[in-house]
Design a protein around this motif. Sequence first.
Motif, PDB file in Angstrom:
ATOM      1  N   SER A  12       0.995  -1.072   0.161  1.00  0.00           N
ATOM      2  CA  SER A  12       0.102  -0.419   0.008  1.00  0.00           C
ATOM      3  C   SER A  12       0.596   1.166  -0.316  1.00  0.00           C
ATOM      4  O   SER A  12       2.219   1.080   0.763  1.00  0.00           O
ATOM      5  CB  SER A  12      -0.386  -0.482   1.593  1.00  0.00           C
ATOM      6  OG  SER A  12      -0.567   0.220   2.679  1.00  0.00           O
ATOM      7  N   SER A  13       0.144   2.003  -0.623  1.00  0.00           N
ATOM      8  CA  SER A  13       1.087   3.393  -0.162  1.00  0.00           C
ATOM      9  C   SER A  13       0.313   4.632   0.896  1.00  0.00           C
ATOM     10  O   SER A  13       0.540   4.633   1.511  1.00  0.00           O
ATOM     11  CB  SER A  13       0.938   4.797  -1.991  1.00  0.00           C
ATOM     12  OG  SER A  13       1.580   5.428  -1.648  1.00  0.00           O
ATOM     13  N   CYS A  14      -0.065   5.729  -0.121  1.00  0.00           N
ATOM     14  CA  CYS A  14      -0.125   6.650   1.535  1.00  0.00           C
ATOM     15  C   CYS A  14      -1.804   7.199   0.541  1.00  0.00           C
ATOM     16  O   CYS A  14      -2.641   8.022   0.071  1.00  0.00           O
ATOM     17  CB  CYS A  14      -0.155   7.682   1.089  1.00  0.00           C
ATOM     18  SG  CYS A  14       1.982   7.554   1.934  1.00  0.00           S
ATOM     19  N   VAL A  52       1.768  15.993  -4.159  1.00  0.00           N
ATOM     20  CA  VAL A  52       3.373  14.562  -3.279  1.00  0.00           C
ATOM     21  C   VAL A  52       3.087  13.580  -3.172  1.00  0.00           C
ATOM     22  O   VAL A  52       3.930  12.793  -3.466  1.00  0.00           O
ATOM     23  CB  VAL A  52       3.223  15.823  -2.254  1.00  0.00           C
ATOM     24  CG1 VAL A  52       3.051  15.177  -1.191  1.00  0.00           C
ATOM     25  CG2 VAL A  52       4.715  15.399  -1.827  1.00  0.00           C
ATOM     26  N   VAL A  53       2.216  13.047  -2.737  1.00  0.00           N
ATOM     27  CA  VAL A  53       1.667  11.377  -2.583  1.00  0.00           C
ATOM     28  C   VAL A  53       2.881  10.540  -3.985  1.00  0.00           C
ATOM     29  O   VAL A  53       2.761   9.652  -4.154  1.00  0.00           O
ATOM     30  CB  VAL A  53       0.845  11.109  -2.260  1.00  0.00           C
ATOM     31  CG1 VAL A  53       0.459   9.642  -2.461  1.00  0.00           C
ATOM     32  CG2 VAL A  53       0.473  11.865  -0.780  1.00  0.00           C
ATOM     33  N   ASP A  67       5.261   7.732  -4.714  1.00  0.00           N
ATOM     34  CA  ASP A  67       5.346   6.635  -5.245  1.00  0.00           C
ATOM     35  C   ASP A  67       6.405   6.521  -6.845  1.00  0.00           C
ATOM     36  O   ASP A  67       6.873   5.500  -6.727  1.00  0.00           O
ATOM     37  CB  ASP A  67       4.206   6.916  -5.895  1.00  0.00           C
ATOM     38  CG  ASP A  67       3.212   6.433  -4.602  1.00  0.00           C
ATOM     39  OD1 ASP A  67       3.670   5.870  -3.513  1.00  0.00           O
ATOM     40  OD2 ASP A  67       2.288   6.249  -4.939  1.00  0.00           O
ATOM     41  N   GLN A  68       6.517   6.953  -7.984  1.00  0.00           N
ATOM     42  CA  GLN A  68       6.643   7.854  -8.581  1.00  0.00           C
ATOM     43  C   GLN A  68       8.983   7.406  -8.036  1.00  0.00           C
ATOM     44  O   GLN A  68       9.250   6.486  -8.456  1.00  0.00           O
ATOM     45  CB  GLN A  68       7.336   8.789  -9.301  1.00  0.00           C
ATOM     46  CG  GLN A  68       5.596   8.856 -10.210  1.00  0.00           C
ATOM     47  CD  GLN A  68       5.415  10.025 -10.793  1.00  0.00           C
ATOM     48  OE1 GLN A  68       6.055  11.020 -10.582  1.00  0.00           O
ATOM     49  NE2 GLN A  68       3.950  10.653 -11.361  1.00  0.00           N
ATOM     50  N   HIS A  69       9.488   8.170  -7.031  1.00  0.00           N
ATOM     51  CA  HIS A  69      10.179   8.084  -6.893  1.00  0.00           C
ATOM     52  C   HIS A  69      10.929   6.602  -6.086  1.00  0.00           C
ATOM     53  O   HIS A  69      11.631   6.230  -6.551  1.00  0.00           O
ATOM     54  CB  HIS A  69      11.241   9.201  -5.596  1.00  0.00           C
ATOM     55  CG  HIS A  69      10.659  11.013  -6.354  1.00  0.00           C
ATOM     56  ND1 HIS A  69      11.867  10.540  -7.476  1.00  0.00           N
ATOM     57  CD2 HIS A  69      10.573  12.117  -5.779  1.00  0.00           C
ATOM     58  CE1 HIS A  69      11.267  12.204  -7.731  1.00  0.00           C
ATOM     59  NE2 HIS A  69      10.908  12.469  -6.814  1.00  0.00           N
ATOM     60  N   GLU A  85       7.824  16.512   2.754  1.00  0.00           N
ATOM     61  CA  GLU A  85       6.632  17.628   2.113  1.00  0.00           C
ATOM     62  C   GLU A  85       5.590  17.124   2.778  1.00  0.00           C
ATOM     63  O   GLU A  85       4.432  17.179   2.823  1.00  0.00           O
ATOM     64  CB  GLU A  85       6.421  17.683   0.721  1.00  0.00           C
ATOM     65  CG  GLU A  85       7.520  18.314   0.377  1.00  0.00           C
ATOM     66  CD  GLU A  85       6.238  19.022  -1.193  1.00  0.00           C
ATOM     67  OE1 GLU A  85       5.413  19.071  -1.768  1.00  0.00           O
ATOM     68  OE2 GLU A  85       7.774  18.661  -2.516  1.00  0.00           O
ATOM     69  N   LEU A  86       5.515  15.333   2.463  1.00  0.00           N
ATOM     70  CA  LEU A  86       4.489  14.370   3.661  1.00  0.00           C
ATOM     71  C   LEU A  86       3.745  14.542   4.482  1.00  0.00           C
ATOM     72  O   LEU A  86       3.521  14.619   5.111  1.00  0.00           O
ATOM     73  CB  LEU A  86       4.833  12.857   2.960  1.00  0.00           C
ATOM     74  CG  LEU A  86       4.098  12.288   1.449  1.00  0.00           C
ATOM     75  CD1 LEU A  86       4.783  11.261   1.795  1.00  0.00           C
ATOM     76  CD2 LEU A  86       2.726  12.430   1.264  1.00  0.00           C
TER      77      LEU A  86
END
Length: 282
Positions: free
Chosen positions: A9-11, A18-19, A23-25, A57-58
Amino acid sequence: MASYHARSSSCPSIAHPVVDQFDQHLSRLRSSQAASTSSSLYQTLTNLKNLYCCVDELLQLPLNQQAVSQNRPSKWVEEVLDGSLRLLDMCTTSRDVLVQSKECLQDIQSVLRRRSSGELNINNEIAQYLNTRKSARKMIKKCLKNTIKETNQTTTEDASIKSALKEVEAVTLDIFKSVLSYIGGAKLESQKSKWSLVNKLMHQGGDKEAKSTNSEFDVVDATLESIICQKNKNGVNMLQVENMRCQMVKLESEIQVLDETLDSLFRHLVKTRATILNLLSN
């Protein structure tokens, strides 16, 4: 990097641009192979810095700040803070080893510049450098061993920011392992295989294939060992000296770039840790 597992899972609870950047980075770093050259290592560290910018940023988003500050006694917050100390220690160890290597390289080059005749005696400086490299490998092995012991402690709690921070820690840990392995050089299994590389450099002037599969640290290590070996037998000619000088200049430049990059990354690690501590204290 290949040992890192895809996350589940992500956020998902945070609708913020910024999410997607995070995810990309993270995906880019997860798909990276272990760095085998200075340029690939530098690019990986640069990508990691970009990831930490997203982390900063998160941690400024209200929902994430609330999730951290409301979990002051939480096990996962303690694990994240403990993990940040491990990462800072690995970064510090990497920089310490780089500085030591650079200082010894400069000592050798200083002797080369001061020579006043055809007689060249840099055995003491070379021996000092090789001893420093040996000590560096011991430091690296100890650092990696401590990391293995401590990273087995995890929890099964789930929270979006917790998941993100734990994943960043995991990918950073893998990258620092790659950095330390690159700096330490190839770990040869036996003295015979070690001198096989030395002999290649002695008789062929530095095999292209060997240079492409070994770090610049390996190339310089083998060259300096061959210089000592050959000087004790037949002496060293000026062509070999110039070749050695070029290799050391290249390695010193590489060390400078890596050290500056790690210094910048160190500041990001400190900032992230400070942000979390500040949230817990509010």
